[in-house]
Design a protein around this motif. Structure first.
Motif, short mmCIF file in Angstrom:
data_model
loop_
_atom_site.label_atom_id
_atom_site.label_comp_id
_atom_site.label_asym_id
_atom_site.label_seq_id
_atom_site.Cartn_x
_atom_site.Cartn_y
_atom_site.Cartn_z
N ALA A 108 26.01 -76.96 19.25
CA ALA A 108 25.41 -77.17 17.71
C ALA A 108 25.92 -78.00 16.69
O ALA A 108 27.12 -78.22 16.81
CB ALA A 108 25.16 -75.65 17.39
N ASP A 147 23.50 -76.66 11.65
CA ASP A 147 22.70 -75.36 12.68
C ASP A 147 23.46 -74.07 12.56
O ASP A 147 23.00 -73.02 12.46
CB ASP A 147 22.67 -75.77 14.16
CG ASP A 147 22.06 -77.14 14.20
OD1 ASP A 147 21.19 -77.74 13.44
OD2 ASP A 147 22.73 -77.83 15.17
N ARG A 152 19.99 -69.21 15.38
CA ARG A 152 20.41 -70.83 15.68
C ARG A 152 19.26 -71.62 16.09
O ARG A 152 18.52 -71.54 17.19
CB ARG A 152 21.30 -70.64 16.80
CG ARG A 152 22.24 -72.06 16.87
CD ARG A 152 22.79 -72.05 18.10
NE ARG A 152 23.74 -70.93 18.04
CZ ARG A 152 24.24 -70.34 19.25
NH1 ARG A 152 24.05 -70.94 20.23
NH2 ARG A 152 25.11 -69.28 19.26
N THR A 172 17.38 -75.79 14.93
CA THR A 172 17.82 -76.93 14.26
C THR A 172 16.48 -77.73 13.80
O THR A 172 15.41 -77.25 14.30
CB THR A 172 18.44 -78.15 15.19
OG1 THR A 172 19.09 -78.90 14.21
CG2 THR A 172 17.73 -78.63 16.19
#
Length: 451
Positions: A124, A128, A138, A140
């Motif tokens: 990540a 993020d 989580r 993006t």
């Protein structure tokens, strides 16, 4: 204009082997501390939206439980391994599709390097993980994902060939959410910041894209030049029917409908700060030096060049020094050289979009130096408008999330004819000496090692 600001300074830890890392815990706790400060001073009431502008290109390796196995590895870290691709790999087609090269900035090179050291389960970026800390989810954005070098720009999904080069599946990367997605503050922080409960949290926008929009360059009629530690010139435009991407330029996404195409430069505000320190200048403005003066020519390669060029750091050059040159002459020549580098990118963008673009200026370097603003205006040989808001990234992130088109709001400056003429006469000499500097610099066999 912001009603309040809270800041927490974060400095990378550097190492002799090219390391440059950020402590993830300290970074996130510093950000949360900024919110605490705003809360204590009564600034977290009446908030309608939470937006994020964050750096592109960072990566953190994670274990099966989502815990960090590494610090944050930002763009300035130079460690990587060579890309493992077959003889049939077409990097020009890859670049046209993803907007990126096989450079160590991107996850196509970072992930294989990390896998050679440890066994991550997932990866990540810093934005993020900040979003996950605030919302418990989580994911993006298409903007942040485009900065990883693994995104198919046209579809807005992870690129199969990029994933194959990186050696991972899309399941190991954060899912990409649409621009209109919003999260909510997790229950953990409800008591800590009661004014933010129920306030929608928008997915992050890459800092370059946010800065462009925040400066006032939000469509294909306008190029935004931003000067901070480094510099960039970029144009925001629709992703649909986007012009063919030249090899010298990169392209990322702003949101679901727009892309940003541009060129970045490693020497800008850092060059100014270094010279004023080394030369012990009391006045950081070389007002006594004529813009376009050809007495000294500086090629600002102290931090090398960005891809696809192959000049490494430590390649800065001064030509034409004499005993009557002053510290101000060296500073002026350096700022002029940096301006001419940005002008190279602007001219490429002019050609790409078929007309001389309007220019807006923004960023801390622009705000700090009136001489440099005048120099850029003369070098571009066209009027420039300065953004009145110094926090262009935050302003742009808000504009992207809320669908706004902010005007620069600052003064418009016209080029002084004599200054523009001197720069025009200087340009051929600069280009010839630049070519000598490129020839003299040690050329890297592996362009992915560039700063």
């Amino acid at each position: 204009m912001p009603g309040a600001l809270a800041r927490h300074k974060v400095t990378p830890a550097y190492g002799a082997a090219g390391e440059a890392t950020l402590d993830l815990h300290n970074y996130v706790e510093g950000l949360l501390g900024c919110l605490d400060e705003l809360q204590q001073n009564g600034h977290l009431t009446g908030i309608t939206d939470i937006v994020l502008s964050s750096q592109w290109h960072s990566i953190v390796a994670l274990d099966n439980n989502g815990a960090a196995l590494t610090p944050v590895i930002p763009w300035v870290d130079t460690r990587s391994v060579a890309a493992a691709v077959g003889s049939d790999f077409d990097e020009h087609a890859f670049h046209a599709r993803t907007g990126a090269w096989l450079h160590r900035l991107y996850w196509t090179r970072r992930i294989p390097w990390l896998r050679s050291l440890i066994s991550p389960a997932a990866y990540a970026g810093l934005p993020d993980l900040v979003l996950e800390r605030l919302t418990g989810v989580r994911v993006t954005s298409v903007s942040i994902a485009s900065g990883t070098g693994t995104l198919d720009l046209a579809s807005g999904t992870y690129d199969d060939e990029a994933l194959a080069v990186a050696g991972v599946s899309a399941a190991a990367l954060p899912p990409i959410v649409p621009t209109g997605w919003t999260g909510a503050l997790s229950a953990e922080y409800a008591r800590r910041w009661p004014g933010l409960v129920g306030v929608p949290i928008h997915p992050p926008t890459g800092d370059g894209a946010a800065s462009n929009v925040g400066t006032g360059g939000y469509d294909e009629s306008t190029a935004a030049v931003t000067v901070g530690t480094s510099a960039a010139v970029r144009v925001v435009h629709p992703i649909e029917d986007a012009p063919e991407l030249p090899w010298e330029l990169w392209r990322y996404r702003v949101d679901d409908k727009r892309a940003v195409t541009g060129m970045a430069f490693s020497a800008a505000g850092n060059l100014h700060a270094w010279l004023t320190g080394v030369l012990r200048l009391q006045d950081p403005e070389p007002f006594d030096v004529e813009i376009g003066s050809s007495r000294v020519v500086a090629i600002p390669f102290q931090a090398g060049t960005r891809p696809p060029d192959t000049v490494p750091s430590g390649s800065g050059v001064f030509f034409g020094l004499s005993f009557d040159d002053t510290a101000a002459d060296l500073l002026a020549a350096s700022l002029q050289g940096a301006s001419l580098e940005v002008d190279r990118g602007l001219r490429l963008l002019d050609g790409l979009f078929g007309r001389p673009l309007e220019v807006v200026l923004g960023g801390g370097g622009i705000d700090a130096s009136a001489w440099w603003r005048r120099c850029l205006t003369a070098t571009f040989a066209r009027p420039t408008t300065t953004c009145s808001e110094p926090e262009v990234g935050a302003r742009g992130a808000a504009a992207v999330a809320l669908g706004l088109s902010p005007a620069p709001g600052g003064e418009t400056q016209k080029p002084v004819a004599a200054e523009a003429e001197r720069v025009d006469l200087l340009r051929p000499r600069y280009e010839a000496l630049r070519a000598l500097a490129v020839q003299a610099a040690p050329q890297l066999k592996n362009p992915g090692e560039l700063l």
